[in-house]
Design an enzyme around this catalytic site. Structure first.
Site, PDB file in Angstrom:
ATOM      1  N   ASP A   6       0.852  -1.194   0.000  1.00 20.28           N
ATOM      2  CA  ASP A   6       0.000   0.000   0.000  1.00 20.28           C
ATOM      3  C   ASP A   6       0.889   1.246   0.000  1.00 20.28           C
ATOM      4  O   ASP A   6       2.113   1.158   0.175  1.00 20.28           O
ATOM      5  CB  ASP A   6      -0.889  -0.036   1.249  1.00 20.28           C
ATOM      6  N   GLU A  39       2.416   4.983  -4.178  1.00 22.16           N
ATOM      7  CA  GLU A  39       2.361   5.911  -5.319  1.00 22.16           C
ATOM      8  C   GLU A  39       3.751   6.455  -5.712  1.00 22.16           C
ATOM      9  O   GLU A  39       3.938   6.660  -6.924  1.00 22.16           O
ATOM     10  CB  GLU A  39       1.420   7.083  -4.994  1.00 22.16           C
ATOM     11  N   ASP A  88      -9.032   3.502  -2.130  1.00 20.81           N
ATOM     12  CA  ASP A  88      -9.933   3.927  -1.063  1.00 20.81           C
ATOM     13  C   ASP A  88     -11.269   4.405  -1.606  1.00 20.81           C
ATOM     14  O   ASP A  88     -11.564   5.598  -1.655  1.00 20.81           O
ATOM     15  CB  ASP A  88      -9.268   5.026  -0.241  1.00 20.81           C
TER      16      ASP A  88
END
Length: 818
Positions: A411, A414, A488
């Protein structure tokens, strides 16, 4: 996974105002001269740029424009570079060069330089815009192409809007987007690939550029679409179908395909932010088993760590993680833990110490390690673009895997940083094949390279066990390393509806093992919303419930006894279909075709099918039409051409036809293609609880048909050495009745002893004769006798299903029904 304490960073919806370049500010390549062809390529040169057109296959062409000295020719996406020699014919004169293959004819206009792609019958497929073509403005590069009135566009990875991208503009910049909505762009994943579809004929374009890129699919002009990036090369691949399936197969041949996942990876998984301490994890596991709700994996979010330090345990919450995991494994559960890239800056923390000693962290231009705030506080980030760093990071999983952790969830990759820009400074320096490039160039591949490090590290530690890695961020080709979930999302009906075209477009972009958080991550799902979402989610390729910190409980039993029963049946349906689902994944691993398929793949010339946003094929033969609106107990379903059976009632319908079906809260509209042969099994509480027994082929009569059935051990890589089985199952009809034939097994995998059942649907009359291999099976037995018998037949007059049972011994079997 966004947590509530970060909401102050993201109060507003992430609407990106894309300032697309004005064509007037751009320079075009202008007039060119053509070089002499060399093997399968030709170069066109002007005073400012060169364009090299390379034929890789009869239906695949690469176009690369460079200015000045060409940079190194490498790609994070492309894995196939050695293509078989293909026949190419070059011709032309002073105004035009022509490149011919057996599938394509490419016309290169020399002044100004423009490319046009035709099929061999002379039909125009795609061409450069006559006014603009390819050009640049400073470091920016762009290509403009003709936009026919009736052409539509699909793919572009993870986008939260309609399936059809025509008329919209999109940005590719992997973004931490908590609470995103249908107008939020960009999101977490960058796949600069799309399919163009016109008159049932398809082509594809893959723009292989990792910088921030934009795609204007007709928003700026009614006559042209364009794609480009803020830096780097104009480097794209052109794929010709005309079947859209062919485009996807060729694209995934270029960038790689999803490896066959383990069976447990396609079961039902349960997660939340966060399950802790160990007593709560055990309680969740016990509840699944006591309530007889199938589940294969439980997830641990960041609270299992010591102060959010990756690769550690919080020993007050999990004093004996290895013991807990071993106990849960006995009950059929596997544990998946989250691992973020941010490494806490702590001189006493072993991971940080190793990273500093190995020179493994991202640096700033002044040579200092970049640090920023994320969950552990001040942190450093590994430079996953360097092989030695990936090797180091992969080795760190050994401790968790020794404790019994079965999969990993990457997670925040990015990479996300708690800052106004939500990421690192754009000038942070990465190794990038020794080029020491800025973050602005490699940002979009950071998540993929992290999942690559995880995947490869797991393989080194357990070389004969298929790894499960789940990532939030990736780039084209990322399916080689990880499953992807859509980040999300929110617990709203809108997000339930969004998830369907979103996942279909990801499938059209090469990502197969994909899913959205069932029930939604942000906020809390209502009783009806969770139930409907689970009904849709059991048809996601990757099937997981997940929710945020502070939301209400979101387990299948959290909404009362009636909903528990309904939710149990939804999950049981997925487990009943496991052999079918596993075969769909096997096909995907071989071809790149998605498991969750937009109808346009099978019906590209049916405009109603092409326009379906919320219906999809699940594998070859099931059509699912989930209810995505509150309070709806009837649902409109479009059935494409051919005969279809209602999965629940067996009622046939001839398509193309739009029908209204009953859709009570305990049911999802599902239809089966006539001619389908659906392998199913008994319901289990986890995928390896018991061997398949019986293996049942659900047969839906139509025209004569056949399917290949595949099976292996579901966990190891032994299938790559031939330890698998395949057999052909065929059904034919005549005036005398129905014949079912199963071929002898091929391959060296032998399952445990079991029975094989042919369940033939839509049989309105009791048969007068049932023979297997020429021998009569005798009189019908009762259902109870049938379930216990080694062989026999049973006719269910209420459901109009004839079931025939024989031992599954791997030899040819022929059943005749009259």
């Amino acid at each position: 996974m966004k947590k509530i304490i970060r909401r102050s960073f993201y109060v507003a919806v992430l609407l990106v105002a894309v300032a697309l370049p004005l064509p007037a500010a751009w320079e075009s390549i202008g007039a060119v001269t053509a070089s002499a062809p060399e093997a399968n390529q030709i170069t066109f040169s002007s005073s400012q740029a060169e364009v090299t057109v390379t034929v890789l296959a009869p239906d695949l062409v690469r176009v690369r424009m460079t200015r000045g000295t060409p940079g190194p020719d490498y790609s994070y996406a492309v894995v196939k570079t050695d293509w078989p020699q293909t026949s190419v014919d070059f011709s032309g004169g002073k105004d035009e060069s022509i490149i011919r293959t057996s599938e394509l004819e490419i016309h290169a206009q020399l002044s100004p330089f423009r490319l046009a792609f035709y099929d061999r019958s002379g039909r125009l497929i795609s061409k450069d815009d006559p006014d603009l073509g390819m050009g640049w403005d400073g470091h920016q590069v762009r290509c403009w192409k003709w936009l026919p009135d009736d052409e539509h566009y699909f793919g572009l990875g993870e986008k939260g809007d309609n399936l059809d991208k025509r008329g919209y503009t999109y940005v590719n910049w992997n973004t931490d987007a908590y609470g995103w909505g249908p107008t939020t762009d960009p999101l977490y994943v960058t796949i600069p690939f799309f399919i163009g579809l016109r008159d049932g004929r398809a082509y594809g374009i893959f723009f292989d550029n990792t910088w921030r890129s934009t795609f204007d699919m007709g928003a700026d002009s009614r006559d042209r679409y364009s794609f480009g990036a803020e830096n780097g090369e104009m480097n794209y691949y052109f794929f010709y179908g005309p079947d859209p399936k062919t485009v996807i197969e060729r694209f995934t041949e270029l960038v790689g395909r999803m490896p066959l996942p383990a069976r447990w990876a396609i079961g039902y998984h349960q997660s939340r932010y966060s399950y802790y301490p160990d007593k709560q994890v055990r309680w969740i596991a016990n509840s699944f088993r006591e309530l007889h709700i199938p589940c294969d994996a439980l997830f641990l979010d960041i609270h299992y760590m010591d102060g959010y330090r990756v690769f550690t345990w919080n020993k007050s919450r999990f004093p004996d993680p290895a013991g807990m995991i071993a106990d849960l494994r006995k009950e059929g559960f596997r544990i998946v833990t989250i691992v973020d890239p941010g490494v806490k800056v702590d001189p006493n923390y072993w991971v940080y110490q190793q990273g500093l000693a190995g020179d493994d962290f991202v640096k700033m231009p002044d040579g200092k390690v970049f640090t920023g705030n994320v969950w552990p506080g001040l942190s450093a980030w590994p430079d996953f673009t360097e092989e030695k760093v990936r090797t180091w990071w992969g080795s760190l999983y050994k401790g968790l895997m020794s404790d019994g952790v079965a999969g990993f969830w990457n997670d925040m990759n990015e990479p996300a940083v708690f800052s106004p820009t939500r990421t690192m400074p754009l000038d942070a320096v990465f190794y990038d094949h020794g080029l020491h490039s800025p973050q602005a160039k490699v940002h979009n591949v950071y998540g993929m390279e992290m999942s690559r490090a995880t995947h490869d590290g797991m393989l080194k530690i357990q070389p004969n066990e298929r790894p499960l890695v789940i990532t939030r961020d990736t780039y084209a080709g990322g399916q080689r390393y990880a499953a992807v979930w859509t980040g999300d999302n929110s617990s709203t009906w809108e997000h339930l509806g969004i998830s369907l075209p979103e996942l279909m477009n990801m499938g059209l972009s090469g990502l197969t093992l994909v899913g959205a958080d069932i029930g939604g991550f942000a906020k809390s799902a209502t009783l009806e919303l969770y139930t409907r979402w689970l009904q849709a989610g059991v048809f996601y390729p990757y099937c997981r419930t997940h929710t945020e910190l502070g939301s209400r409980p979101q387990e299948p039993w959290s909404y009362g006894n009636r909903m528990t029963d309904i939710n149990r049946r939804s999950i049981e349906l997925r487990y009943h279909l496991l052999p079918y689902i596993y075969n769909a994944f096997h096909e995907s691993a071989e071809t790149g075709l998605p498991v969750m398929r937009a109808l346009l793949l099978d019906y590209p010339d049916d405009q109603k099918a092409v326009g379906q946003n919320e219906e999809f094929l699940f594998g070859d033969d099931l059509l699912a039409a989930p209810v995505t609106k509150q309070g709806e107990w009837k649902w409109r379903v479009y059935l494409p051409k051919g005969a279809w059976y209602d999965y629940w009632t067996g009622r046939p319908t001839m398509g193309p036809e739009e029908i209204t079906v009953d859709a009570p809260i305990n049911s999802i509209p599902i239809f089966v293609r006539a001619g389908a042969i659906i392998p199913t099994q008994q319901v289990v509480q986890y995928t390896d609880e018991a061997p398949i027994n019986p293996l049942t082929f659900q047969i839906y009569p139509g025209e004569d048909s056949s399917r290949l059935y595949y099976e292996d051990d579901g966990l190891s890589f032994d299938y790559r050495e031939g330890k698998s089985l395949t057999e052909k199952v065929g059904v034919s009809r005549s005036a005398q009745g129905i014949t079912v034939e199963v071929s002898a097994r091929q391959g060296s995998y032998t399952p445990p002893p079991r029975s094989m059942v042919f369940a033939i649907h839509a049989q309105r009359n009791r048969p007068t004769s049932v023979k297997v291999d020429g021998n009569a099976l005798g009189a019908q037995v009762t259902q109870q006798e049938f379930e216990k018998a080694a062989r026999g037949w049973f006719y269910d007059s209420d459901k109009n299903i004839l079931s025939i049972k024989v031992p599954d011994e791997g030899r040819p079997v022929t059943a005749r029904i009259e």
